[in-house]
Design an enzyme around this catalytic site. Structure first.
Site: not given
Ligand SMILES: *Cc1c(COP(=O)(O)O)cnc(C)c1O
Length: 419
Positions: A347, A278
């Site tokens: 801008c 997360p």
């Molecule tokens: C961006 C990403 C996450 C985190 O996603 P959230 O929506 O911020 O929880 C987890 N794993 C991977 C591989 C990602 O690219």
């Protein structure tokens, strides 16, 4: 959890507070524009995941790309968090902040040889591999170092995350992962390669998910794959179900970590450690961007509040047409409200923070753009030669400057005029 995170922002009289600090005091002490985060909200959000999965072996690998400030990473490292990284830069940030390399998973479609080398050197938990070529590259670098690389293949379960197309990653047409139908072939290839240990299966279907349904489908498909792989003799120890839980920006009611755990509990393979990645749901509602109204401007059709923050500091509205709440920090009952487009000095027509917002404000008013803790500062740039804003971490009644406002010299650091 989302509700809890919102609680750290609260009004007392006319004033908006973060934890025990009036945000007007943060603006006075550190200037605007300025990012401000709550330690307690970040810790509560992380613990909500940890508690939701407490009944089984699990590791919460916070996605560093959401907010990589060293102070934020350090807080999480001290809670025992793992980390999901997508670059060598993020790896060094985590190590610098005191994170444990054995709790790092490395995601991303384009890992360079140097990044792989460094990750093997420090001994990360696993590479989330996104192609056969990457697997071969990891194998040869690991062989050169005399190390064994632990890998999980990022499979694309072909489920629709039902989110914004730019942040949806789990469909077949996407650049991310390996089609689940080809996964077994890739695992067979992996075990033939030297210095590779296949330890897991990984997926991440998208971001800002507001229902558990797509994740349930993905976990079901992953579990079926794990069963097939185990029958074929692969020692699968973990499943990584990615990140992606949404937060409430406006009126969304995304599932809590507890609801996610409940929804996937019976579908997860037995005897498997669960990893989660997360990002947004840990830090998103723990932060705000403070900005001051420079000018109020009217034409026949619109009222504009020109503020001192822009798409250079907060890109989400311009990039995704994202909606984030904007509130006056101090309510002034003497002002009449009007409908404003809140725009920055950059801008570009896309340079807005919010459109058609009813606000009782005047020149000099201080505004808070809420839900700015994730994909805020990390997406900031120096476009229009603007210095990056400071970041402040509030802890109870104390406000710590955790990143200084960039000095002007930073704008041309490393540049040379040929003599
Ligand atoms: C961006 C990403 C996450 C985190 O996603 P959230 O929506 O911020 O929880 C987890 N794993 C991977 C591989 C990602 O690219």
């Amino acid at each position: 959890m989302t509700e809890h995170s919102h609680d750290v922002f609260h009004r007392s009289g006319a004033e908006l507070y973060l934890e025990s600090i009036p945000l007007s005091q943060v603006a006075r002490d550190f200037g605007t524009p300025c990012y401000v985060y709550s330690r307690s909200a970040i810790e509560q959000a992380w613990r909500a995941y940890d508690e939701a999965f407490a009944d089984r072996d699990h590791l919460i690998c916070y996605a560093v790309k959401a907010n990589g400030n060293l102070a934020v990473l350090n807080l999480l490292a001290r809670l025992g968090s793992g980390f999901d990284i997508v670059s060598g830069g993020e790896l060094e940030r985590v190590l610098h902040a005191g994170g444990d390399p054995r709790r790092i998973v490395f995601s991303g479609v384009g890992k360079s040889a140097a990044e792989i080398h460094r990750a093997l050197e420090v001994g990360i938990l696993a590479f989330n591999v996104e192609s056969v070529s990457e697997l071969e590259r990891i194998s040869s670098i690991a062989a050169g170092l005399g190390r064994t690389a632990r890998v999980s293949v990022r499979v694309n379960p072909d489920v629709d995350a039902e989110t914004h197309p730019y942040i949806s990653t789990g469909l077949r047409e996407n650049k991310f992962g390996i089609d689940i139908a080809q996964a077994e072939t890739v695992y067979h290839r992996a075990v033939e390669l030297p210095n590779i240990a296949v330890t897991g299966v990984d997926c991440h279907i998208g971001s800002q998910l507001t229902r558990t349904g797509p994740l349930e489908d993905a976990v079901g498909r992953i579990a079926a794959l794990v069963e097939r792989l185990r029958r074929q003799g692969h020692a699968i120890e973990h499943v990584d179900i990615g990140g992606g839980l949404g937060i409430r920006y406006r009126d969304e009611a995304p599932p809590t970590p507890a609801a996610l755990a409940e929804a996937v509990r019976d579908r997860l393979p037995a005897d498997c450690r669960v990893l989660l990645e997360p990002g947004r749901s840990i830090v998103g509602n723990a932060g705000a961007l403070l900005t001051r109204v420079e000018y109020v401007k009217h034409n026949d059709h619109r009222n504009f509040a020109v503020v001192d923050a822009s798409m250079s500091e907060l890109l989400r509205p311009a990039l995704y047409e994202a909606w984030q709440a904007i509130e006056p920090v101090t309510v002034n009952a003497d002002l009449v409200s009007a409908v404003y487009d809140v725009v920055g000095p950059v801008c570009e027509t896309a340079d807005f923070l919010g459109k058609a917002r009813e606000l009782a404000i005047d020149e000099g008013s201080l505004l808070a753009v809420l839900s700015a803790g994730a994909y805020g500062f990390v997406m900031s740039s120096n476009y229009n030669a603007r210095v990056r804003p400071p970041e402040v971490l509030v802890d109870g009644d104390r406000a710590h400057l955790v990143r200084e406002r960039e000095p002007l010299e930073a704008l041309w650091r490393g540049e040379h005029i040929p003599g």
